[in-house]
Design a protein around this motif. Structure first.
Motif, PDB file in Angstrom:
ATOM      1  N   ASP A   6       0.728  -1.090   0.015  1.00 34.15           N
ATOM      2  CA  ASP A   6       0.071  -0.002  -0.138  1.00 34.15           C
ATOM      3  C   ASP A   6       1.249   1.400   0.217  1.00 34.15           C
ATOM      4  N   ILE A   7       0.535   1.799  -0.900  1.00 28.21           N
ATOM      5  CA  ILE A   7       1.097   3.384  -0.861  1.00 28.21           C
ATOM      6  C   ILE A   7       1.238   4.242   0.158  1.00 28.21           C
ATOM      7  N   PHE A   8       0.646   4.516   0.917  1.00 28.76           N
ATOM      8  CA  PHE A   8      -0.115   6.158   1.785  1.00 28.76           C
ATOM      9  C   PHE A   8      -0.050   5.008   3.313  1.00 28.76           C
ATOM     10  N   ASP A   9       0.588   5.297   3.924  1.00 26.71           N
ATOM     11  CA  ASP A   9       0.573   5.212   5.449  1.00 26.71           C
ATOM     12  C   ASP A   9       1.397   4.319   5.347  1.00 26.71           C
ATOM     13  N   THR A  10       1.955   2.970   4.773  1.00 25.03           N
ATOM     14  CA  THR A  10       2.905   2.386   4.269  1.00 25.03           C
ATOM     15  C   THR A  10       4.322   2.279   3.563  1.00 25.03           C
ATOM     16  N   ILE A  11       4.480   3.398   2.719  1.00 24.53           N
ATOM     17  CA  ILE A  11       5.573   3.763   1.236  1.00 24.53           C
ATOM     18  C   ILE A  11       5.594   4.557   1.535  1.00 24.53           C
ATOM     19  N   LEU A  98       9.559   8.970   2.373  1.00 21.54           N
ATOM     20  CA  LEU A  98       9.759   7.914   2.185  1.00 21.54           C
ATOM     21  C   LEU A  98       9.719   7.291   3.694  1.00 21.54           C
ATOM     22  N   HIS A  99       8.614   5.934   3.570  1.00 27.33           N
ATOM     23  CA  HIS A  99       9.278   5.264   4.883  1.00 27.33           C
ATOM     24  C   HIS A  99      10.597   3.815   4.017  1.00 27.33           C
ATOM     25  N   ALA A 100      11.893   4.370   4.949  1.00 26.59           N
ATOM     26  CA  ALA A 100      13.151   3.771   4.123  1.00 26.59           C
ATOM     27  C   ALA A 100      13.278   2.788   3.947  1.00 26.59           C
ATOM     28  N   LYS A 101      12.471   1.493   5.927  1.00 30.32           N
ATOM     29  CA  LYS A 101      12.444   0.602   5.395  1.00 30.32           C
ATOM     30  C   LYS A 101      11.845   0.051   4.553  1.00 30.32           C
ATOM     31  N   ALA A 102      10.721   0.154   4.559  1.00 25.82           N
ATOM     32  CA  ALA A 102       9.797  -0.002   3.181  1.00 25.82           C
ATOM     33  C   ALA A 102      10.414  -0.009   1.750  1.00 25.82           C
ATOM     34  N   VAL A 103      10.818   0.455   1.704  1.00 22.18           N
ATOM     35  CA  VAL A 103      11.399   1.302   0.442  1.00 22.18           C
ATOM     36  C   VAL A 103      12.860   0.427   0.205  1.00 22.18           C
ATOM     37  N   ASN A 104      13.851   0.010   1.023  1.00 19.69           N
ATOM     38  CA  ASN A 104      14.113  -1.029   0.848  1.00 19.69           C
ATOM     39  C   ASN A 104      14.888  -2.225   0.446  1.00 19.69           C
ATOM     40  N   LYS A 105      12.937  -2.476   1.736  1.00 21.24           N
ATOM     41  CA  LYS A 105      12.330  -3.821   1.425  1.00 21.24           C
ATOM     42  C   LYS A 105      12.229  -3.898   0.208  1.00 21.24           C
ATOM     43  N   ILE A 106      11.289  -2.941  -0.212  1.00 23.65           N
ATOM     44  CA  ILE A 106      10.951  -3.384  -2.275  1.00 23.65           C
ATOM     45  C   ILE A 106      12.369  -3.439  -3.227  1.00 23.65           C
ATOM     46  N   LYS A 107      13.205  -2.930  -2.709  1.00 23.63           N
ATOM     47  CA  LYS A 107      14.808  -2.473  -4.078  1.00 23.63           C
ATOM     48  C   LYS A 107      15.440  -4.293  -3.742  1.00 23.63           C
ATOM     49  N   ASN A 108      15.400  -4.150  -2.364  1.00 28.42           N
ATOM     50  CA  ASN A 108      15.642  -5.910  -1.978  1.00 28.42           C
ATOM     51  C   ASN A 108      15.108  -6.531  -2.972  1.00 28.42           C
ATOM     52  N   GLN A 110      13.269  -6.741  -5.813  1.00 31.54           N
ATOM     53  CA  GLN A 110      13.593  -6.217  -7.256  1.00 31.54           C
ATOM     54  C   GLN A 110      14.834  -6.513  -7.324  1.00 31.54           C
ATOM     55  N   SER A 111      15.732  -6.639  -6.523  1.00 28.92           N
ATOM     56  CA  SER A 111      16.928  -7.348  -6.905  1.00 28.92           C
ATOM     57  C   SER A 111      16.764  -8.371  -6.965  1.00 28.92           C
ATOM     58  N   LYS A 112      15.509  -9.295  -6.732  1.00 28.17           N
ATOM     59  CA  LYS A 112      16.583 -10.114  -6.848  1.00 28.17           C
ATOM     60  C   LYS A 112      15.304 -11.074  -7.632  1.00 28.17           C
ATOM     61  N   GLY A 113      14.883  -9.999  -8.247  1.00 30.02           N
ATOM     62  CA  GLY A 113      13.643 -10.491  -9.904  1.00 30.02           C
ATOM     63  C   GLY A 113      12.175 -10.348  -9.395  1.00 30.02           C
ATOM     64  N   LYS A 114      12.246 -10.014  -7.959  1.00 35.42           N
ATOM     65  CA  LYS A 114      10.639 -10.604  -7.857  1.00 35.42           C
ATOM     66  C   LYS A 114       9.332  -9.005  -8.064  1.00 35.42           C
ATOM     67  N   ASN A 115       8.455  -9.691  -8.243  1.00 32.19           N
ATOM     68  CA  ASN A 115       7.164  -8.790  -8.527  1.00 32.19           C
ATOM     69  C   ASN A 115       7.246  -8.096  -7.941  1.00 32.19           C
ATOM     70  N   VAL A 116       7.250  -7.201  -7.661  1.00 28.41           N
ATOM     71  CA  VAL A 116       6.393  -6.391  -6.628  1.00 28.41           C
ATOM     72  C   VAL A 116       5.613  -4.389  -7.982  1.00 28.41           C
ATOM     73  N   ILE A 117       4.131  -4.923  -6.563  1.00 24.03           N
ATOM     74  CA  ILE A 117       2.590  -3.633  -7.224  1.00 24.03           C
ATOM     75  C   ILE A 117       2.841  -3.193  -6.084  1.00 24.03           C
ATOM     76  N   LEU A 118       2.409  -1.596  -5.708  1.00 24.66           N
ATOM     77  CA  LEU A 118       1.921  -0.021  -5.649  1.00 24.66           C
ATOM     78  C   LEU A 118       0.458  -0.855  -5.395  1.00 24.66           C
ATOM     79  N   ASP A 121      -5.839   3.645  -2.849  1.00 20.59           N
ATOM     80  CA  ASP A 121      -7.113   3.989  -2.425  1.00 20.59           C
ATOM     81  C   ASP A 121      -7.366   5.084  -2.541  1.00 20.59           C
ATOM     82  N   MET A 122      -6.165   6.087  -3.011  1.00 14.41           N
ATOM     83  CA  MET A 122      -6.470   7.088  -2.815  1.00 14.41           C
ATOM     84  C   MET A 122      -7.158   8.216  -4.387  1.00 14.41           C
ATOM     85  N   TYR A 123      -7.648   9.476  -4.321  1.00 12.15           N
ATOM     86  CA  TYR A 123      -8.622   9.453  -5.195  1.00 12.15           C
ATOM     87  C   TYR A 123      -7.444  10.060  -6.730  1.00 12.15           C
ATOM     88  N   TRP A 124      -5.910  10.002  -5.628  1.00 13.22           N
ATOM     89  CA  TRP A 124      -5.051  10.618  -6.952  1.00 13.22           C
ATOM     90  C   TRP A 124      -5.568   9.336  -8.433  1.00 13.22           C
TER      91      TRP A 124
END
Length: 145
Positions: A6-11, A98-108, A110-118, A121-124
């Protein structure tokens, strides 16, 4: 395996305690003061417009829907509505991090070739959310939302 975040309040976090406090910061901007010449509090009008629109709508609403509602009630031109949308996004950018731990987890992942989506539920719209995230870290320019 697919990993979703989830983007808001997680990342992404805001520098204010409540998400609607962004409108307080927005209201103080000279550009908003120049556009909002109404006696009513911009903050209250913005909060109520979203609240009532969500209660009436059977589908997800957009930021343009919210400002369209405000525009109808307070006789704001399409151009002013668009400028307020732009100013809201700018205020979000200026007051989020950005929440550094969440971003680092995403980067990690992705570096292992895993599929990540964000997820959001915002109006943007996707482009606006991507712009907001990418302004904080370029890694988000290609992550599916």
């Amino acid at each position: 395996m697919l990993y979703s975040f989830d983007i808001f309040d997680t990342i992404l976090y805001r520098t204010v305690p409540n998400s609607t406090d962004i409108f307080l910061l927005m209201e103080q901007k000279p550009e908003v003061k120049a556009l909002w010449k109404n006696q009513n509090s911009f903050v209250e009008v913005r909060r109520k417009a979203e609240f009532w629109l969500r209660r009436r709508s059977t589908t997800e609403i957009s930021i343009e829907d919210i400002y369209g509602e405000i525009g109808k009630k307070y006789n704001l031109s399409k151009d002013v509505q668009k400028q307020l949308v732009t100013l809201e996004l700018a205020t979000e950018k200026e007051n989020s991090f950005l929440h550094a731990k969440a971003v680092n987890k995403i980067k990690n992942l992705q570096s292992k070739g895993k599929n990540v989506i964000l997820l959001s539920d915002m109006y943007w719209h996707e482009a606006e959310v991507r712009d907001l995230l990418s302004s904080k870290d370029p890694i988000f320019s290609n992550v599916p939302i």
